[in-house]
Design a protein around this motif. Structure first.
Motif, PDB file in Angstrom:
ATOM      1  N   GLY A  87       0.810  -1.220   0.000  1.00 52.64           N
ATOM      2  CA  GLY A  87       0.000   0.000   0.000  1.00 52.64           C
ATOM      3  C   GLY A  87       0.838   1.262   0.000  1.00 52.64           C
ATOM      4  O   GLY A  87       2.020   1.266   0.318  1.00 52.64           O
ATOM      5  N   ALA A  88       0.180   2.358  -0.356  1.00 48.68           N
ATOM      6  CA  ALA A  88       0.869   3.643  -0.422  1.00 48.68           C
ATOM      7  C   ALA A  88       0.907   4.352   0.925  1.00 48.68           C
ATOM      8  O   ALA A  88       1.670   5.289   1.106  1.00 48.68           O
ATOM      9  CB  ALA A  88       0.177   4.534  -1.446  1.00 48.68           C
ATOM     10  N   ALA A  89       0.077   3.915   1.862  1.00 50.20           N
ATOM     11  CA  ALA A  89       0.021   4.571   3.172  1.00 50.20           C
ATOM     12  C   ALA A  89       0.807   3.746   4.198  1.00 50.20           C
ATOM     13  O   ALA A  89       0.907   2.524   4.075  1.00 50.20           O
ATOM     14  CB  ALA A  89      -1.431   4.694   3.622  1.00 50.20           C
ATOM     15  N   PRO A  90       1.355   4.401   5.202  1.00 47.69           N
ATOM     16  CA  PRO A  90       2.051   3.665   6.264  1.00 47.69           C
ATOM     17  C   PRO A  90       1.089   2.736   7.006  1.00 47.69           C
ATOM     18  O   PRO A  90      -0.084   3.040   7.185  1.00 47.69           O
ATOM     19  CB  PRO A  90       2.556   4.762   7.198  1.00 47.69           C
ATOM     20  CG  PRO A  90       2.545   6.006   6.387  1.00 47.69           C
ATOM     21  CD  PRO A  90       1.460   5.849   5.380  1.00 47.69           C
ATOM     22  N   VAL A  91       1.579   1.588   7.452  1.00 47.31           N
ATOM     23  CA  VAL A  91       0.771   0.614   8.189  1.00 47.31           C
ATOM     24  C   VAL A  91       1.038   0.809   9.674  1.00 47.31           C
ATOM     25  O   VAL A  91       2.186   0.905  10.098  1.00 47.31           O
ATOM     26  CB  VAL A  91       1.133  -0.827   7.759  1.00 47.31           C
ATOM     27  CG1 VAL A  91       0.344  -1.844   8.564  1.00 47.31           C
ATOM     28  CG2 VAL A  91       0.894  -1.007   6.277  1.00 47.31           C
ATOM     29  N   ALA A 150      -1.717   0.095  18.560  1.00 54.45           N
ATOM     30  CA  ALA A 150      -1.301   1.205  19.416  1.00 54.45           C
ATOM     31  C   ALA A 150      -1.078   2.494  18.625  1.00 54.45           C
ATOM     32  O   ALA A 150      -0.820   3.535  19.201  1.00 54.45           O
ATOM     33  CB  ALA A 150      -0.025   0.836  20.163  1.00 54.45           C
ATOM     34  N   GLY A 151      -1.150   2.411  17.301  1.00 51.71           N
ATOM     35  CA  GLY A 151      -0.959   3.599  16.476  1.00 51.71           C
ATOM     36  C   GLY A 151       0.466   3.825  16.029  1.00 51.71           C
ATOM     37  O   GLY A 151       0.775   4.839  15.409  1.00 51.71           O
TER      38      GLY A 151
END
Length: 96
Positions: free
Chosen positions: A38-42, A46-47
């Protein structure tokens, strides 16, 4: 129809190559780097960021947009430099 001049050839080659590198080339780099694709951070529950893309999506997007802008510029250049053909010339046509 006219032949492409050197400016158009260079522009088409650069624009096409930039788009292909942005889409295909860096896509292959992402796949070879492993998951996640994916293009977004995983993030975990806990965030915390646990995985990020190998190539920043802004770089890939920038390459594709640059290539499209160059190709658009080649089109504008072609429109500006192509001569007009006469369309008001009468031609005789024999009937059957």
């Amino acid at each position: 129809m006219t032949q492409l001049d050197i400016t158009e050839k260079v522009g088409l080659a650069f624009g096409g190559l930039t788009v292909l590198v942005g889409i295909v080339g860096l896509g292959v780099v992402e796949m070879l780097a492993g998951k996640p694709f994916g293009a977004a951070p995983v993030t975990n529950d806990a965030g915390e960021v646990v995985a990020t893309p190998t190539v920043d999506p802004a770089i890939r997007t920038g390459l594709v947009i640059l290539g499209l802008v160059v190709l658009f510029g080649v089109g504008l250049y072609r429109m500006a430099t192509t001569g007009t053909e006469r369309t008001d010339v009468r031609r005789e046509v024999t009937a059957d």
